[in-house]
Design a protein around this motif. Structure first.
Motif, PDB file in Angstrom:
ATOM      1  N   ILE A 118       0.856  -1.191   0.000  1.00  0.00           N
ATOM      2  CA  ILE A 118       0.000   0.000   0.000  1.00  0.00           C
ATOM      3  C   ILE A 118       0.891   1.238   0.000  1.00  0.00           C
ATOM      4  CG2 ILE A 118      -1.694   1.331   1.350  1.00  0.00           C
ATOM      5  CD1 ILE A 118      -2.758  -1.327   2.406  1.00  0.00           C
ATOM      6  N   PRO A 119       0.585   2.249  -0.830  1.00  0.00           N
ATOM      7  CA  PRO A 119       1.406   3.468  -0.848  1.00  0.00           C
ATOM      8  C   PRO A 119       1.520   4.085   0.546  1.00  0.00           C
ATOM      9  CG  PRO A 119      -0.136   3.470  -2.697  1.00  0.00           C
ATOM     10  CD  PRO A 119      -0.495   2.294  -1.832  1.00  0.00           C
ATOM     11  N   PRO A 120       2.718   4.483   0.975  1.00  0.00           N
ATOM     12  CA  PRO A 120       2.931   5.010   2.334  1.00  0.00           C
ATOM     13  C   PRO A 120       2.016   6.184   2.688  1.00  0.00           C
ATOM     14  CG  PRO A 120       5.030   4.622   1.235  1.00  0.00           C
ATOM     15  CD  PRO A 120       3.978   4.423   0.205  1.00  0.00           C
ATOM     16  N   GLU A 121       1.745   7.043   1.714  1.00  0.00           N
ATOM     17  CA  GLU A 121       0.925   8.221   2.002  1.00  0.00           C
ATOM     18  C   GLU A 121      -0.547   7.869   2.246  1.00  0.00           C
ATOM     19  OE1 GLU A 121       1.098   7.759  -2.512  1.00  0.00           O
ATOM     20  OE2 GLU A 121       2.467   7.576  -0.790  1.00  0.00           O
ATOM     21  N   ARG A 122      -0.957   6.615   1.942  1.00  0.00           N
ATOM     22  CA  ARG A 122      -2.343   6.193   2.149  1.00  0.00           C
ATOM     23  C   ARG A 122      -2.492   5.202   3.305  1.00  0.00           C
ATOM     24  NH1 ARG A 122      -5.362   9.341   1.536  1.00  0.00           N
ATOM     25  NH2 ARG A 122      -7.177   8.086   0.945  1.00  0.00           N
ATOM     26  N   MET A 123      -1.424   5.007   4.077  1.00  0.00           N
ATOM     27  CA  MET A 123      -1.489   4.040   5.174  1.00  0.00           C
ATOM     28  C   MET A 123      -2.458   4.484   6.265  1.00  0.00           C
ATOM     29  SD  MET A 123       0.085   1.281   4.616  1.00  0.00           S
ATOM     30  CE  MET A 123      -0.225   0.669   6.259  1.00  0.00           C
ATOM     31  N   LEU A 255       0.674  -8.460  -3.339  1.00  0.00           N
ATOM     32  CA  LEU A 255       2.106  -8.563  -3.055  1.00  0.00           C
ATOM     33  C   LEU A 255       2.941  -8.507  -4.329  1.00  0.00           C
ATOM     34  CD1 LEU A 255       2.052 -11.341  -0.293  1.00  0.00           C
ATOM     35  CD2 LEU A 255       2.278  -8.871   0.025  1.00  0.00           C
ATOM     36  N   PHE A 256       2.381  -9.047  -5.421  1.00  0.00           N
ATOM     37  CA  PHE A 256       3.130  -9.069  -6.684  1.00  0.00           C
ATOM     38  C   PHE A 256       2.914  -7.821  -7.535  1.00  0.00           C
ATOM     39  CE2 PHE A 256       3.504 -13.576  -5.769  1.00  0.00           C
ATOM     40  CZ  PHE A 256       4.714 -13.927  -6.348  1.00  0.00           C
ATOM     41  N   PHE A 257       1.690  -7.230  -7.495  1.00  0.00           N
ATOM     42  CA  PHE A 257       1.354  -6.187  -8.466  1.00  0.00           C
ATOM     43  C   PHE A 257       0.805  -4.893  -7.865  1.00  0.00           C
ATOM     44  CE2 PHE A 257       0.757 -10.337 -10.560  1.00  0.00           C
ATOM     45  CZ  PHE A 257       1.687 -10.213 -11.583  1.00  0.00           C
ATOM     46  N   GLY A 258       0.567  -4.822  -6.533  1.00  0.00           N
ATOM     47  CA  GLY A 258       0.106  -3.578  -5.919  1.00  0.00           C
ATOM     48  C   GLY A 258      -1.401  -3.412  -5.930  1.00  0.00           C
TER      49      GLY A 258
END
Length: 506
Positions: A118-123, A255-258
């Motif tokens: 998950i993108p860090p800014e959306r955690m 895990l493989f593709f986001g």
């Protein structure tokens, strides 16, 4: 049996009204939600919700048992036993909900923050969705006995009305999502939680008011608990594999593709889930009758119901499959402003797998209704468990997401053969006849019916004219082929008489 058929038809009618309304609303709201959240946030919502659903395996273990024992005891008519069955089931599910909450808030929270892609800014937003989903899971687990009571009493009109209310409430949710300022992902998660809470309250109010056994009680009948635990204990592995396969594959793809691939999977699931409602209403309405027929020792009609429901479920699905496979690209481009990569191919592969799934569905229900859960667990379930490791291996070796979807057909086919074996061995089910006259015959007829639509599609340019022409011809060809080659003489006569009566009324 005539009264049983009428009841199934009536209940199916309620479920199809529900399906049609919720389908229209679902397609409308999904487009708006995707547009407002964006592909990445839509993927986050799907992966977080799906990941938490994996922890409901404990609830899934007893869900089938609760429905079966309530329906079985209703058939026997002992009010005290029915009350004790419900109260025992409620205490069990309340306990499960507490256990699941502990696991979600420890292992689940760790996996969300340190393992999911998950993108860090959306955690931060993802953590909010995580908590909203956890509350929904707790409420839904404790809701299981009430939903089982509605199904066991065959009150499918109430099931349909509440589902329609749920769909309309989600339209209001979309309106609020558009108008309320702030982080759209967090707002959407909170609004969905509120809708789920209201729906659960409606179910419980109805059950407590209309079903005597649903009055609040924490009493446990040890004998019933033992029977339910024994029945459900053997189904543990089966439910574990179902939950793991359904949501575990979403985690592996993440895990493989986001998160983008999760958006595609979420949209594909929305479309295929909606399409499956055309068939599921018929199956859902028949399940209580299947249990009651076996409980009454009426094995010939038990077998016949499996044949009949499987056959007509596949007929309904066959009418939809070819148009979807041929023209889903046009529908998606018309429906969505942005179509995430892999969404069309995911839907096409899933529709093909659905044909195999619905060939197996009533067999699976038959094994459960007859109580041979031990055999189901030891023979069939290991086949289902192959899906997740096969998917991981394929992707690890460099396979594409569509390849991962196609892998799911092999375990399902093996499970289909296993269920045929179990029913044949323990209930004298005519497995060979079923394989030839239901499974293979339907696939062959579908292939024949698709020849003309495929040819027409290849000769016409992409656009609305091709879409309307291909879909219309496909439906006409499929219905014609099924009518001429799939229906027996008595059923054709019944259909002819029904059509004549409708013409006379007009």
């Amino acid at each position: 049996m005539d009264s049983n058929k009428k009841r199934i038809i009536k209940n199916t009618g309620f479920l199809y009204v529900r399906m049609f309304i919720t389908m229209c609303i679902s397609f409308m709201t999904t487009r708006i939600v995707l547009d407002k959240l964006g592909v990445s946030d839509y993927g986050i919502y799907n992966i977080v919700g799906g990941f938490i659903s994996m922890f409901t395996v404990l609830n899934s273990i007893l869900q089938t048992g609760t429905r079966r024992f309530l329906a079985l005891n209703l058939g026997k008519g002992d009010k005290n036993v029915i009350k004790e069955t419900f109260s025992t089931a409620f205490v069990i599910h309340l306990t499960i909900a507490c256990i699941v909450t502990v696991f979600i808030e420890t292992i689940g929270l760790w996996f969300l923050n340190y393992k999911l892609n998950i993108p860090p800014e959306r955690m931060s937003a993802a953590n909010w969705i995580f908590q909203f989903s956890m509350i929904s899971v707790f409420l839904n687990i404790t809701q299981t006995p009430f939903t089982a009571a509605v199904t066991a009493h065959e009150r499918f009109n109430i099931y349909a009305f509440i589902s329609i209310f749920d769909a309309i409430a989600k339209v209001i949710t979309v309106y609020l999502l558009v108008t309320i300022p702030g982080d759209k992902l967090i707002i959407y998660g909170l609004l969905i939680l509120i809708v789920n809470f209201i729906v659960i309250c409606l179910y419980r109010i109805y059950c407590i008011k209309h079903f005597e056994e649903c009055k609040f009680s924490l009493k446990i009948n040890k004998e019933i608990f033992k029977e339910m635990a024994q029945f459900s204990g053997w189904s543990t592995l089966g439910h574990f594999s179902a939950v793991l396969n359904g949501n575990g594959i979403s985690v592996i793809l993440n895990l493989f593709f986001g998160t983008t691939i999760n958006a595609a999977r979420g949209l594909a699931n929305t479309v295929t889930y909606t399409i499956r409602q055309f068939v599921d209403g018929f199956i859902t309405a028949s399940q209580p009758q299947l249990i009651k027929l076996y409980g009454a020792g009426n094995i010939p009609e038990f077998h016949q119901l499996i044949f009949t429901v499987s056959k007509y479920s596949l007929f309904l699905l066959s009418i939809i499959v070819t148009p979807v496979i041929l023209e889903i690209d046009f529908v998606l481009n018309l429906w969505l402003d942005t179509v995430p990569s892999y969404t069309p191919i995911f839907i096409k592969i899933t529709m093909i797998i659905c044909l195999l799934s619905y060939s197996n569905n009533m067999l699976d229900q038959g094994v459960v209704a007859s109580g041979y859960i031990k055999q189901l667990t030891c023979i069939t379930t290991p086949m289902y468990l192959l899906d997740l490791p096969l998917t991981y291996i394929v992707l690890k070796l460099g396979g594409t997401p569509p390849t991962a979807y196609m892998v799911g057909a092999l375990p399902l086919f093996l499970a289909f053969l296993s269920n045929l074996y179990i029913l044949k061995k323990y209930t004298k089910f005519p497995a060979r006849k079923y394989f030839l006259s239901v499974f293979l015959k339907n696939l062959l007829l579908l292939l024949i019916a698709s020849i003309i639509p495929v040819y027409i599609q290849s000769k016409m340019p992409y656009g609305i004219e091709r879409f309307l022409t291909v879909c219309s011809i496909s439906v006409i060809c499929t219905i014609t082929i099924l009518y001429c080659l799939a229906l027996d003489k008595n059923t054709r006569t019944m259909v002819n008489n029904k059509i004549k009566s409708l013409i006379r009324i007009k």
